[in-house]
Scaffold this active site. Structure first.
Site, PDB file in Angstrom:
ATOM      1  N   GLY A   1       4.534   3.887   0.151  1.00 52.99           N
ATOM      2  CA  GLY A   1       5.145   2.901  -0.742  1.00 52.99           C
ATOM      3  C   GLY A   1       4.608   2.947  -2.157  1.00 52.99           C
ATOM      4  O   GLY A   1       5.332   2.695  -3.121  1.00 52.99           O
TER       5      GLY A   1
ATOM      6  N   GLY B   1       0.328   3.983   1.452  1.00 56.86           N
ATOM      7  CA  GLY B   1       0.282   5.341   0.908  1.00 56.86           C
ATOM      8  C   GLY B   1       1.625   5.875   0.472  1.00 56.86           C
ATOM      9  O   GLY B   1       1.761   6.487  -0.598  1.00 56.86           O
TER      10      GLY B   1
ATOM     11  N   MET C   1       4.654  12.106   5.252  1.00 59.72           N
ATOM     12  CA  MET C   1       5.941  12.132   4.555  1.00 59.72           C
ATOM     13  C   MET C   1       5.938  13.059   3.340  1.00 59.72           C
ATOM     14  O   MET C   1       6.997  13.504   2.895  1.00 59.72           O
ATOM     15  CB  MET C   1       6.341  10.718   4.127  1.00 59.72           C
ATOM     16  CG  MET C   1       6.849   9.840   5.268  1.00 59.72           C
ATOM     17  SD  MET C   1       8.294  10.532   6.143  1.00 59.72           S
ATOM     18  CE  MET C   1       9.557  10.394   4.872  1.00 59.72           C
TER      19      MET C   1
ATOM     20  N   ASP D   1      -6.207  -9.289  10.794  1.00 63.63           N
ATOM     21  CA  ASP D   1      -4.912  -8.687  10.450  1.00 63.63           C
ATOM     22  C   ASP D   1      -3.751  -9.578  10.878  1.00 63.63           C
ATOM     23  O   ASP D   1      -2.688  -9.588  10.253  1.00 63.63           O
ATOM     24  CB  ASP D   1      -4.753  -7.334  11.153  1.00 63.63           C
ATOM     25  CG  ASP D   1      -5.472  -6.205  10.440  1.00 63.63           C
ATOM     26  OD1 ASP D   1      -6.400  -6.496   9.670  1.00 63.63           O
ATOM     27  OD2 ASP D   1      -5.107  -5.039  10.662  1.00 63.63           O
TER      28      ASP D   1
ATOM     29  N   GLY E   1       0.870   3.943   9.218  1.00 60.61           N
ATOM     30  CA  GLY E   1       1.374   2.761   9.898  1.00 60.61           C
ATOM     31  C   GLY E   1       2.243   2.018   8.900  1.00 60.61           C
ATOM     32  O   GLY E   1       1.988   2.080   7.698  1.00 60.61           O
TER      33      GLY E   1
ATOM     34  N   ARG F   1     -13.246  -6.826   8.611  1.00 60.69           N
ATOM     35  CA  ARG F   1     -11.867  -6.742   9.079  1.00 60.69           C
ATOM     36  C   ARG F   1     -11.891  -6.848  10.602  1.00 60.69           C
ATOM     37  O   ARG F   1     -12.604  -6.112  11.272  1.00 60.69           O
ATOM     38  CB  ARG F   1     -11.239  -5.412   8.680  1.00 60.69           C
ATOM     39  CG  ARG F   1      -9.801  -5.288   9.181  1.00 60.69           C
ATOM     40  CD  ARG F   1      -9.318  -3.862   9.221  1.00 60.69           C
ATOM     41  NE  ARG F   1      -7.940  -3.780   9.686  1.00 60.69           N
ATOM     42  CZ  ARG F   1      -7.398  -2.697  10.199  1.00 60.69           C
ATOM     43  NH1 ARG F   1      -8.109  -1.591  10.328  1.00 60.69           N
ATOM     44  NH2 ARG F   1      -6.144  -2.695  10.599  1.00 60.69           N
TER      45      ARG F   1
END
Length: 397
Positions: free
Chosen positions: A333, A331, A284, A148, A212, A91
């Protein structure tokens, strides 16, 4: 064919070793706290058990060497020799305008990644360290860089340019680049596979919502716009990032607080977002818990969070001239059904209807739209490592 995928962060390395023929994971884990006291490697055994191996890991080369030692070890290994690894996929966070697809890594590619360090000073250097480590430890093994930013290089200029003097773009390459490209590419393709729909003929809005977060508009298989900008700060309300903000606020705060660029960067990157508005947490799940007991700041934070996502869905529906598929990943979603419900509430007018019972499923590939929903709404757990492995396999072929 066996492909090792490495994701090197500033003080960590995540890894997965894939058997591409069987489409299975042979080994996975990560090195944490590189260069810090108490560094360790955590690996997941085939039975799901976690094992922690402590060790002094001072830099990325040592970390990669440790990983290679573990996956070839008698006790925890899955291969006998490093020669069984056919390629390594990395990555790489920022490819600037230099890379619009994944590439086989050579000296020229390394030079270009190095030239992009200014655009990602916290991310590209450790990405390069991982590449250098493999060059040293496995010199004959092909390496592939997966960026990315590459997926978003198809954006038209009117979508990526800012309203700044054009000379600043020419001098410093200031423009929208976008991030999470590998994730958006994977989940949008996977959603079409689940729905038996042609990827090249759909209008897809992909919502990668985690610590993010970003939203991407995908038309006929290409990215046409995305919410993150030159940096990952722009766009949605995130765990600790502020998202979209009037740039004048930054100079105002700097003057009032008598602070410099480093301090204001810390505020917008580390102290804002969900953490900043709630004063509770960047997570969240903890905001949801606080809402249950009537915490007003938690309620406000959730309202801001979902409203901003809805705004981008609306804007990108216009940009795409309609929408066929809405995808949730990341995470939040993938796992927080209340957030998905809140985002989709009120979007019936553009053809989005979700099934309340199906929406309660967490962390699994699921079609959560009703049978009569004009727009298909899909939850797809992201798998960036597998996408990197697929790109690596494709380039070797």
């Amino acid at each position: 064919m066996k492909i090792l995928v490495l994701n090197c962060g500033s003080s960590s390395i995540k890894y997965k070793l894939f058997d591409m023929k069987a489409k299975s994971i042979l080994a996975q884990g990560g090195v944490e706290k590189i260069g810090l006291t108490g560094s360790f490697l955590k690996l997941t055994l085939p039975n799901g058990k976690k094992v922690i191996l402590e060790g002094e890991i001072l830099e990325h080369r040592t970390g990669v060497e440790y990983i290679l030692g573990v996956i070839t070890s008698e006790k925890y290994g899955c291969i006998r020799s490093l020669s069984e690894i056919d390629a390594v996929g990395h990555r790489v966070v920022h490819g600037g305008e230099k890379f619009n697809s994944s590439v086989l890594i050579d000296d020229e590619v390394i030079r270009k990644i190095t030239e992009c360090i200014d655009l990602a000073p916290l991310h590209n250097p450790p990405n390069l360290n991982g590449i250098y480590a493999v060059v040293e430890l496995m010199p004959s093994t092909p390496q592939v860089g997966v960026f990315d930013t590459a997926f978003h290089q198809t954006m038209p200029d009117f979508a990526y340019m800012y309203g700044l003097p054009y000379s600043l773009y020419e001098k410093y390459a200031i423009r929208r680049y976008g991030f999470h490209g590998t994730s958006h590419r994977y989940v949008s393709k996977r959603a079409c596979e689940m729905l038996y729909m042609s990827y090249e003929r759909q209008r897809i809005i992909s919502c990668h919502i985690g610590n993010g977060a970003s939203v991407t508009a995908i038309k006929n298989g290409i990215s046409v716009d995305t919410s993150m900008g030159m940096t990952p700060v722009e766009g949605l309300l995130m765990g600790t990032r502020c998202g979209d903000i009037d740039a004048g606020i930054l100079t105002y705060i700097m003057e009032k607080e008598n602070i410099g660029t480093s301090a204001i960067s810390t505020i917008i990157n580390k102290c804002s977002g969900v953490l900043g508005t709630s004063g509770i947490s960047s997570d969240m799940r903890e905001i949801d818990d606080a809402i249950e007991i009537g915490n007003k700041k938690a309620i406000l934070t959730s309202d801001i969070y979902t409203y901003k996502i809805k705004k981008y869905i609306g804007a990108y529906t216009v940009a795409l001239e309609g929408i066929d598929i809405l995808v949730f990943t990341g995470g939040v979603g993938e796992n927080q059904f209340r957030i998905r419900q809140k985002i989709c509430d009120g979007l019936e007018f553009i053809g989005i209807k979700i099934d309340e019972a199906t929406n309660h499923i967490r962390g699994k590939e699921t079609i959560i739209s009703t049978t009569d929903s004009k727009v298909k709404v899909v939850v797809v757990p992201t798998d960036e490592e597998f996408m990197i492995a697929l790109d690596t396999l494709s380039l070797l072929s």
